[in-house]
Design a protein around this motif. Structure first.
Motif: not given
Length: 357
Positions: A309, A195, A307, A175-176, A354, A171, A192-193
């Motif tokens: 995804a 975690d 995370g 990437r977010q 996130n 994460d 979005d992740f």
């Protein structure tokens, strides 16, 4: 740079079979593997296994194996699936279409033992599949893993090929936000992740042949084999620039589609060192060639969160997955799984959304 197709694997080396397993690796968890989490902080803001987002976002072709799409989307689930969903404690949190189908499609690069890999029968096993099975019990659905190369997974989410991506993916803010890590430019919507684990990055060499490598600064003048578009690849490129800036000998980088291919290159003495996430490096060191092939050198660096995804337009699924991860943490199922695979030092206590930076 050489491609993985240019490397011939010796008969005795640890390499990927056509079905995705790694030669010389056991297909059951080690009984006494303990993966410590001590780490050295590096200055870069990235985290492990960070792919070049631009390449991911515009990937037009998803390189899927025979695992394929195993579901039949008829818009409704069977009676048994409905019963299972109704009895699951968190089933009502799922989007209706997924709840009705009874399946969550998972994109994953299934060549990354012990996180996810295939056993001798071709079954997908590892930390992620075990966690996914536990999540499925909470949500009343089945998590079906579909194999693809790592650098196509976020593109697969964007094209709706998968519902989630679960593949030792770190994460990160890039990437977010859908930012290309190399250029800093916005190239996609981002993801979005949720975690669920923490891991750093390690260096490892052929056993008894570390050539004095203890830190990343010892890599100048060496050749590194690495899985492409991972954070290890990014760190290697950063280190190559540093070697050049400091007037040191060049660091040569050879990138491959999978980590087993990078290991094969090092086993054949085509490379001096490999870098991978610490759980993967530790598993290879312990199991490849019965523990006779590799050794870790130095400390792991840049510990950061793995995370799950999810597309940004699927917040209902994201929140359902977060609730399920937190549930298995709270009920102890999570601990049983990370203990089983010897990775308890990477365990988390909270399923953050996130949380990466």
């Amino acid at each position: 740079m050489p491609s993985s197709h240019e490397v011939e694997a010796p008969n005795d080396v640890c390499c990927r079979r056509p079905n995705g397993t790694a030669v010389g690796f056991p297909t059951t968890p080690p009984e006494d593997t303990t993966m410590t989490a001590g780490n050295t902080r590096r200055t870069t803001a990235l985290r492990s296994r960070t792919a070049a987002v631009g390449a991911i976002a515009v990937a037009g072709a998803l390189l899927l194996t025979g695992c394929g799409d195993q579901t039949k989307d008829n818009g409704s689930g069977s009676d048994s699936e409905t019963t299972k969903a109704n009895s699951a404690p968190l089933a009502d949190k799922l989007p209706a279409d997924i709840r009705n189908k009874g399946v969550v499609k998972v994109g994953s690069d299934i060549a990354y033992a012990p996180v996810e890999f295939k056993d001798d029968s071709g079954k997908v096993v590892g930390i992620d599949p075990d966690l996914a099975e536990a999540l499925g019990k909470q949500l009343g659905v089945k998590f079906e893993f579909q194999n693809a190369t790592f650098d196509t997974l976020i593109g697969g989410l964007a094209s709706k090929r998968y519902d989630i991506a679960m593949s030792a993916m770190t994460d990160t803010k890039d990437r977010q936000e859908g930012v290309d890590a190399d250029t800093g430019k916005k190239v996609g919507e981002g993801v979005d992740f949720v975690d669920y684990f923490t891991a750093g990055v390690s260096l490892y060499t052929n056993k008894g042949y570390d050539q004095g490598i203890k830190t990343w600064d010892d890599l100048c003048g060496k050749t590194m084999a690495v899985q492409r578009n991972t954070f290890s690849h990014d760190l290697a490129k950063d280190q190559a620039k540093k070697c050049k800036k400091d007037g040191e000998k060049a660091l040569k980088i050879e990138d491959f589609a999978t980590n087993p291919e990078a290991e094969t290159r090092m086993r054949s003495k085509g490379a001096d060192v490999v870098s991978a996430d610490f759980p993967i490096a530790a598993y290879s060191v312990k199991n490849a060639g019965g523990g006779k092939y590799f050794e870790i050198v130095g400390d792991q660096v840049e510990a950061g969160p793995y995370g799950i995804a999810v597309s940004k337009d699927n917040t209902e699924l994201r929140d359902a997955v977060q609730a399920a991860v937190q549930a298995i943490i709270d009920n102890g199922e999570y601990k049983k799984i990370v203990d089983k695979w010897g990775v308890a030092d990477g365990a988390v206590t909270e399923a953050k959304i996130n949380g990466g930076s």
